[in-house]
Structure formats: structure tokens, C-alpha cells
Design a protein around this motif. Structure first.
Motif, PDB file in Angstrom:
ATOM      1  N   GLU A  27       0.840  -1.201   0.000  1.00  0.00           N
ATOM      2  CA  GLU A  27       0.000   0.000   0.000  1.00  0.00           C
ATOM      3  C   GLU A  27       0.879   1.258   0.000  1.00  0.00           C
ATOM      4  O   GLU A  27       0.636   2.194  -0.767  1.00  0.00           O
ATOM      5  N   ASP A  28       1.915   1.279   0.845  1.00  0.00           N
ATOM      6  CA  ASP A  28       2.830   2.423   0.909  1.00  0.00           C
ATOM      7  C   ASP A  28       3.513   2.682  -0.439  1.00  0.00           C
ATOM      8  O   ASP A  28       3.817   3.825  -0.777  1.00  0.00           O
ATOM      9  N   GLN A  29       3.738   1.601  -1.193  1.00  0.00           N
ATOM     10  CA  GLN A  29       4.391   1.721  -2.501  1.00  0.00           C
ATOM     11  C   GLN A  29       3.409   2.126  -3.601  1.00  0.00           C
ATOM     12  O   GLN A  29       3.792   2.283  -4.755  1.00  0.00           O
ATOM     13  N   GLY A  30       2.128   2.262  -3.244  1.00  0.00           N
ATOM     14  CA  GLY A  30       1.124   2.681  -4.215  1.00  0.00           C
ATOM     15  C   GLY A  30       0.570   1.557  -5.059  1.00  0.00           C
ATOM     16  O   GLY A  30      -0.108   1.804  -6.060  1.00  0.00           O
ATOM     17  N   LEU A  31       0.854   0.319  -4.675  1.00  0.00           N
ATOM     18  CA  LEU A  31       0.369  -0.828  -5.447  1.00  0.00           C
ATOM     19  C   LEU A  31      -1.062  -1.206  -5.064  1.00  0.00           C
ATOM     20  O   LEU A  31      -1.792  -1.769  -5.883  1.00  0.00           O
ATOM     21  N   LEU A  32      -1.433  -0.951  -3.834  1.00  0.00           N
ATOM     22  CA  LEU A  32      -2.787  -1.219  -3.343  1.00  0.00           C
ATOM     23  C   LEU A  32      -3.364   0.090  -2.826  1.00  0.00           C
ATOM     24  O   LEU A  32      -2.629   0.908  -2.256  1.00  0.00           O
ATOM     25  N   LYS A  33      -4.663   0.252  -3.012  1.00  0.00           N
ATOM     26  CA  LYS A  33      -5.299   1.506  -2.578  1.00  0.00           C
ATOM     27  C   LYS A  33      -6.604   1.204  -1.850  1.00  0.00           C
ATOM     28  O   LYS A  33      -7.694   1.434  -2.392  1.00  0.00           O
ATOM     29  N   THR A  45     -12.234  -5.907  -4.366  1.00  0.00           N
ATOM     30  CA  THR A  45     -11.854  -7.059  -5.198  1.00  0.00           C
ATOM     31  C   THR A  45     -10.684  -6.667  -6.106  1.00  0.00           C
ATOM     32  O   THR A  45      -9.822  -7.496  -6.403  1.00  0.00           O
ATOM     33  N   LYS A  46     -10.630  -5.403  -6.527  1.00  0.00           N
ATOM     34  CA  LYS A  46      -9.508  -4.920  -7.346  1.00  0.00           C
ATOM     35  C   LYS A  46      -8.198  -5.028  -6.558  1.00  0.00           C
ATOM     36  O   LYS A  46      -7.181  -5.479  -7.090  1.00  0.00           O
ATOM     37  N   ASP A  47      -8.222  -4.640  -5.275  1.00  0.00           N
ATOM     38  CA  ASP A  47      -7.031  -4.764  -4.431  1.00  0.00           C
ATOM     39  C   ASP A  47      -6.629  -6.228  -4.278  1.00  0.00           C
ATOM     40  O   ASP A  47      -5.439  -6.561  -4.295  1.00  0.00           O
ATOM     41  N   ARG A  48      -7.619  -7.087  -4.113  1.00  0.00           N
ATOM     42  CA  ARG A  48      -7.349  -8.527  -3.960  1.00  0.00           C
ATOM     43  C   ARG A  48      -6.659  -9.065  -5.207  1.00  0.00           C
ATOM     44  O   ARG A  48      -5.667  -9.793  -5.134  1.00  0.00           O
ATOM     45  N   VAL A  49      -7.186  -8.706  -6.386  1.00  0.00           N
ATOM     46  CA  VAL A  49      -6.582  -9.151  -7.647  1.00  0.00           C
ATOM     47  C   VAL A  49      -5.169  -8.593  -7.775  1.00  0.00           C
ATOM     48  O   VAL A  49      -4.243  -9.302  -8.169  1.00  0.00           O
ATOM     49  N   ARG A  50      -4.998  -7.330  -7.415  1.00  0.00           N
ATOM     50  CA  ARG A  50      -3.665  -6.726  -7.500  1.00  0.00           C
ATOM     51  C   ARG A  50      -2.676  -7.413  -6.561  1.00  0.00           C
ATOM     52  O   ARG A  50      -1.529  -7.628  -6.931  1.00  0.00           O
ATOM     53  N   LEU A  51      -3.113  -7.765  -5.362  1.00  0.00           N
ATOM     54  CA  LEU A  51      -2.225  -8.478  -4.442  1.00  0.00           C
ATOM     55  C   LEU A  51      -1.812  -9.813  -5.047  1.00  0.00           C
ATOM     56  O   LEU A  51      -0.638 -10.194  -4.994  1.00  0.00           O
ATOM     57  N   LYS A  52      -2.767 -10.493  -5.647  1.00  0.00           N
ATOM     58  CA  LYS A  52      -2.466 -11.767  -6.316  1.00  0.00           C
ATOM     59  C   LYS A  52      -1.431 -11.557  -7.433  1.00  0.00           C
ATOM     60  O   LYS A  52      -0.485 -12.338  -7.572  1.00  0.00           O
ATOM     61  N   LEU A  53      -1.598 -10.484  -8.220  1.00  0.00           N
ATOM     62  CA  LEU A  53      -0.655 -10.185  -9.307  1.00  0.00           C
ATOM     63  C   LEU A  53       0.716  -9.760  -8.777  1.00  0.00           C
ATOM     64  O   LEU A  53       1.746 -10.109  -9.359  1.00  0.00           O
ATOM     65  N   ILE A  54       0.732  -9.008  -7.687  1.00  0.00           N
ATOM     66  CA  ILE A  54       2.000  -8.605  -7.065  1.00  0.00           C
ATOM     67  C   ILE A  54       2.789  -9.852  -6.671  1.00  0.00           C
ATOM     68  O   ILE A  54       3.990  -9.978  -6.958  1.00  0.00           O
ATOM     69  N   LEU A  55       2.120 -10.795  -6.010  1.00  0.00           N
ATOM     70  CA  LEU A  55       2.790 -12.007  -5.533  1.00  0.00           C
ATOM     71  C   LEU A  55       3.218 -12.892  -6.700  1.00  0.00           C
ATOM     72  O   LEU A  55       4.297 -13.495  -6.665  1.00  0.00           O
ATOM     73  N   ARG A  56       2.408 -12.961  -7.746  1.00  0.00           N
ATOM     74  CA  ARG A  56       2.787 -13.731  -8.939  1.00  0.00           C
ATOM     75  C   ARG A  56       4.008 -13.092  -9.596  1.00  0.00           C
ATOM     76  O   ARG A  56       4.959 -13.794  -9.976  1.00  0.00           O
TER      77      ARG A  56
END
Length: 146
Positions: A27-33, A45-56
Motif C-alpha cells: 500500500e505504501d508503494q502505491g500498489l494497493l489503494k 476485489t480490485k485490491d485482492r486481484v492486485r495483491l495476487k498479481l504482485i505475488l505472482r
């Protein structure tokens, strides 16, 4: 896909087996909002998908800066664009090249280990043979008692 519309930080942490600290860092890096309700983070759900993509992306060796750049390109349009796809292909190609180099480095290191191991075994065999021969000579030179 999960029907739930919002998620707490602890729910995402458990689902993806990451620490809440990691999620806050993203979140601090601006990847999740996430939205806020007081001090409570509410993830969509957008944050959830983004977290999944970050980890992938992390598993594939993407830097967080690369992931953020891809997210930013996606956010420019509703469905992403050619620019984003070209950037993704560029990152994937670079990562593939890096992995290929690492594989070559591993093969080279294994050959060097094999060579060093063979030399050590040869030297050990020679030392053991000399030791055995010295033991036989010592016994031959001992006086016999009769």
C-alpha cells in the motif's frame, strides 16, 4: 472467483499467506489503494486481484517498480492497452534472459564443483595409498622376535 466485495487486511493476509506488514508495504508503494473507515483498511476485489498479481510477479522475479509500472499503464484505460502489453513482454523477455543466464551459471558452477571434487578424491586416494605403503614398510623393518 470470490463473491465477497470487500476484504480486511487479515483476510487477505491469510488467503495469500503474507504478513499484514507486507500488505501495508505494498500500500505504501502505491500498489494497493484500500478505502478507509477510520483506521481500518477496506480492500476491494480490485485490491485482492492486485495483491495476487504482485505475488505472482514476485515469484517470476518482477521488481515492485515493474509491477507498479504495469498497474499504472493498466489504470490509464479501462481494459489496459498495447503499451501495457508491450511493456509486459519486455519485462518477461528480460526475466527469461536473466533466468537463462542463471541456468548457465549453475551449469558452470556444477562443472567446477565436479572438477574440484575429482581432484580431491584423487589426492585423497594417493595419500591413503602412501600411508598404506608406509605402514607396510614400517612392519617389514621391525625386528622379529623369536
Amino acid at each position: 472467483m470470490n463473491e465477497k466485495r470487500t476484504f480486511s487486511i487479515s483476510e487477505l493476509s491469510q488467503e495469500f499467506d503474507v504478513t499484514t506488514r507486507s500488505i501495508r508495504f505494498y500500500e505504501d508503494q502505491g500498489l494497493l489503494k484500500p478505502a478507509r473507515r477510520g483506521q481500518t483498511r477496506i480492500f476491494s476485489t480490485k485490491d485482492r486481484v492486485r495483491l495476487k498479481l504482485i505475488l505472482r510477479g514476485k515469484r517470476m522475479g518482477f521488481s515492485l517498480a515493474e509491477t507498479k509500472e504495469l498497474f499504472d499503464l493498466w489504470d490509464e484505460t479501462l481494459t489496459g492497452n498495447e503499451k501495457q502489453l508491450l511493456k509486459m513482454l519486455e519485462i518477461l523477455g528480460a526475466r527469461r534472459d536473466q533466468l537463462e543466464q542463471q541456468k548457465n551459471d549453475i551449469v558452470q558452477a556444477e562443472m567446477e564443483i565436479d572438477t574440484a571434487e575429482a581432484r580431491c578424491r584423487e589426492s585423497l586416494d594417493e595419500l591413503q595409498k602412501k600411508k598404506k605403503q608406509q605402514g607396510i614398510k614400517a612392519k617389514e623393518s621391525e625386528p622379529t622376535t623369536t
